[in-house]
Design a protein around this motif. Structure first.
Motif, short mmCIF file in Angstrom:
data_model
loop_
_atom_site.label_atom_id
_atom_site.label_comp_id
_atom_site.label_asym_id
_atom_site.label_seq_id
_atom_site.Cartn_x
_atom_site.Cartn_y
_atom_site.Cartn_z
N CYS A 164 0.91 -1.31 0.09
CA CYS A 164 -0.30 0.03 0.02
C CYS A 164 1.03 1.28 0.05
O CYS A 164 0.65 2.36 -0.67
N GLY A 165 2.17 1.18 0.68
CA GLY A 165 3.02 2.30 0.77
C GLY A 165 3.41 2.46 -0.62
O GLY A 165 3.67 3.78 -1.01
N VAL A 166 3.46 1.33 -1.52
CA VAL A 166 4.14 1.75 -2.76
C VAL A 166 3.27 2.77 -3.56
O VAL A 166 3.65 3.75 -4.18
N ILE A 167 2.08 2.15 -3.57
CA ILE A 167 1.07 2.92 -4.39
C ILE A 167 0.57 4.33 -3.81
O ILE A 167 0.61 5.22 -4.49
N ALA A 168 0.72 4.40 -2.26
CA ALA A 168 0.75 5.91 -1.83
C ALA A 168 1.75 6.62 -2.13
O ALA A 168 1.72 8.04 -2.66
N SER A 169 2.96 6.20 -2.21
CA SER A 169 4.17 7.12 -2.69
C SER A 169 4.04 7.54 -3.97
O SER A 169 4.28 8.87 -4.22
N LEU A 170 3.58 6.78 -5.08
CA LEU A 170 3.66 7.08 -6.36
C LEU A 170 2.56 8.15 -6.52
O LEU A 170 2.63 9.31 -7.21
N VAL A 171 1.19 8.04 -6.04
CA VAL A 171 0.19 8.84 -6.03
C VAL A 171 0.41 10.19 -5.11
O VAL A 171 0.40 11.41 -5.89
N LEU A 172 0.95 10.15 -4.14
CA LEU A 172 1.20 11.27 -3.24
C LEU A 172 2.45 12.29 -4.03
O LEU A 172 2.40 13.28 -3.91
N GLY A 173 3.26 11.42 -4.43
CA GLY A 173 4.47 12.00 -5.11
C GLY A 173 4.20 13.13 -6.18
O GLY A 173 4.59 14.14 -6.35
N ARG A 174 3.45 12.36 -7.26
CA ARG A 174 2.81 13.32 -8.45
C ARG A 174 1.96 14.33 -7.61
O ARG A 174 2.01 15.35 -8.53
N LEU A 175 1.04 14.05 -6.72
CA LEU A 175 0.22 14.96 -6.52
C LEU A 175 1.07 16.18 -5.76
O LEU A 175 0.58 17.57 -5.84
N TYR A 176 2.01 16.02 -5.14
CA TYR A 176 2.80 16.97 -4.65
C TYR A 176 3.31 17.90 -5.44
O TYR A 176 3.44 19.09 -5.19
N ASP A 177 3.74 17.12 -6.57
CA ASP A 177 4.43 18.39 -7.75
C ASP A 177 3.34 18.99 -8.38
O ASP A 177 3.54 20.42 -8.56
N ARG A 178 2.05 18.86 -7.97
CA ARG A 178 1.05 19.48 -8.85
C ARG A 178 0.24 20.46 -7.60
O ARG A 178 -0.03 21.74 -7.91
N ILE A 179 0.29 20.05 -6.65
CA ILE A 179 -0.64 20.66 -5.48
C ILE A 179 0.43 21.19 -4.27
O ILE A 179 0.12 22.32 -3.90
N GLY A 180 1.45 20.54 -3.93
CA GLY A 180 2.26 21.05 -2.81
C GLY A 180 1.77 20.72 -1.48
O GLY A 180 1.58 19.63 -1.38
N LEU A 181 1.95 21.47 -0.56
CA LEU A 181 1.99 21.17 0.99
C LEU A 181 0.49 20.92 1.38
O LEU A 181 0.51 19.71 2.23
#
Length: 300
Positions: A164-181
């Motif tokens: 689950c952490g693998v999926i969360a990392s990929l999703v959250l990482g891409r969202l961070y580049d778009r949305i930030g904090l």
């Protein structure tokens, strides 16, 4: 660990492994930071974390398979030597092909010449978050002690959580580049829900909690790295990551001690402590971002 014949020897090996991790982690994160200008901070550290977590998923499954087949933990540790040798081989190939990581940088990703106030605030926020993030060792002990899960299934649950952490990392990482904090803040809130669920006392609640544990570690290993990569001083990347991990480690150490004591005497106290510690990081993250923006406006 396969050679350990006494708990004191095992403890010494674990300490050595932690020292090795403390040496390599800041260096790895600093090297990766040279690629963030082109690929994005969230994406770079998400891929790094995903690869790490894939290994952390396969490892427990190998251990579980050996235990199901009647093998011992000693046999498990011997087999895990294979992954260590593969890691050293991959590192050697990387060293030959990319001897100077700084040559990968396209544009500067460092922010100023000195450690900024926002950097120190991010470290404090990370320490608070770490204090409330329960280690899987304590969770494994809880699952075994309460009889919710048989011993051979505990590594399988770990594999599920890290998957689950693998999926969360990929999703959250891409969202961070778009949305930030805001992505970080949401992830912290979700992570804080893990402790009350896993200590609820039923297997279903523990299963539901495992993806939240994965989100917590995705926050630790992807989002916090991306944040630090955006507050690096020039010429001090490895030092910056090293100091951050030192502060984070202090928070985790104090939190782990407190969690162990609370677990022994009061599960309700442990739940309150874990939630409070993690949620306390939220206003600090927000303040750190504001300080960073103010400093950036001042430089421009």
């Amino acid at each position: 660990m396969a050679l350990a014949n006494d708990w004191r020897v095992a403890a010494a090996f674990i300490l050595l492994e932690r020292i090795g991790r403390a040496i390599r982690k800041p260096t790895v994160e600093a090297m990766l930071s040279y690629t963030t200008a082109e690929l994005g901070k969230g994406r770079v550290y998400a891929i790094n974390t995903a690869m790490d977590e894939i290994g952390a998923t396969v490892g427990p499954l190998v251990v579980a398979a050996v235990l199901f087949l009647g093998g011992s933990y000693r046999t498990c540790f011997v087999l895990l030597l294979i992954s260590s040798l593969l890691a050293l081989a991959a590192l050697t190939v990387a060293r030959v092909n990319f001897p100077l990581p700084s040559s990968l940088e396209e544009g500067s990703t460092a922010q100023g010449e000195r450690f900024t106030q926002s950097y120190w605030l991010y470290m404090l926020a990370g320490a608070c978050f770490a204090a409330g993030l329960l280690s899987y060792e304590l969770i494994a002990y809880h699952l075994a002690e309460t009889g919710l899960v048989e011993g051979s299934w505990i590594p399988v649950l770990l594999a599920f959580a890290t998957g689950c952490g693998v999926i969360a990392s990929l999703v959250l990482g891409r969202l961070y580049d778009r949305i930030g904090l805001p992505v970080v803040l949401i992830a912290v809130v979700l992570s804080a829900l893990f402790t009350p669920l896993v200590l609820q006392g039923t297997l279903l609640a523990a299963l539901v909690a495992m993806p939240l544990w994965g989100i917590g570690y995705a926050t630790q290993d992807t989002l916090l790295k991306a944040i630090v990569a955006g507050a690096l001083p020039k010429g001090k990347r490895s030092l910056a990551f090293g100091l951050f991990y030192a502060g984070y480690g202090v928070g985790w150490l104090l939190g782990s001690i407190a969690a162990g004591l609370f677990y022994e005497y009061s599960h309700a106290g442990l739940i309150a402590f874990a939630i409070t510690a993690q949620l306390a990081s939220l206003p600090i993250f927000i303040l750190a971002q504001r300080q960073g923006k103010a400093a950036g406006a001042g430089r421009s």
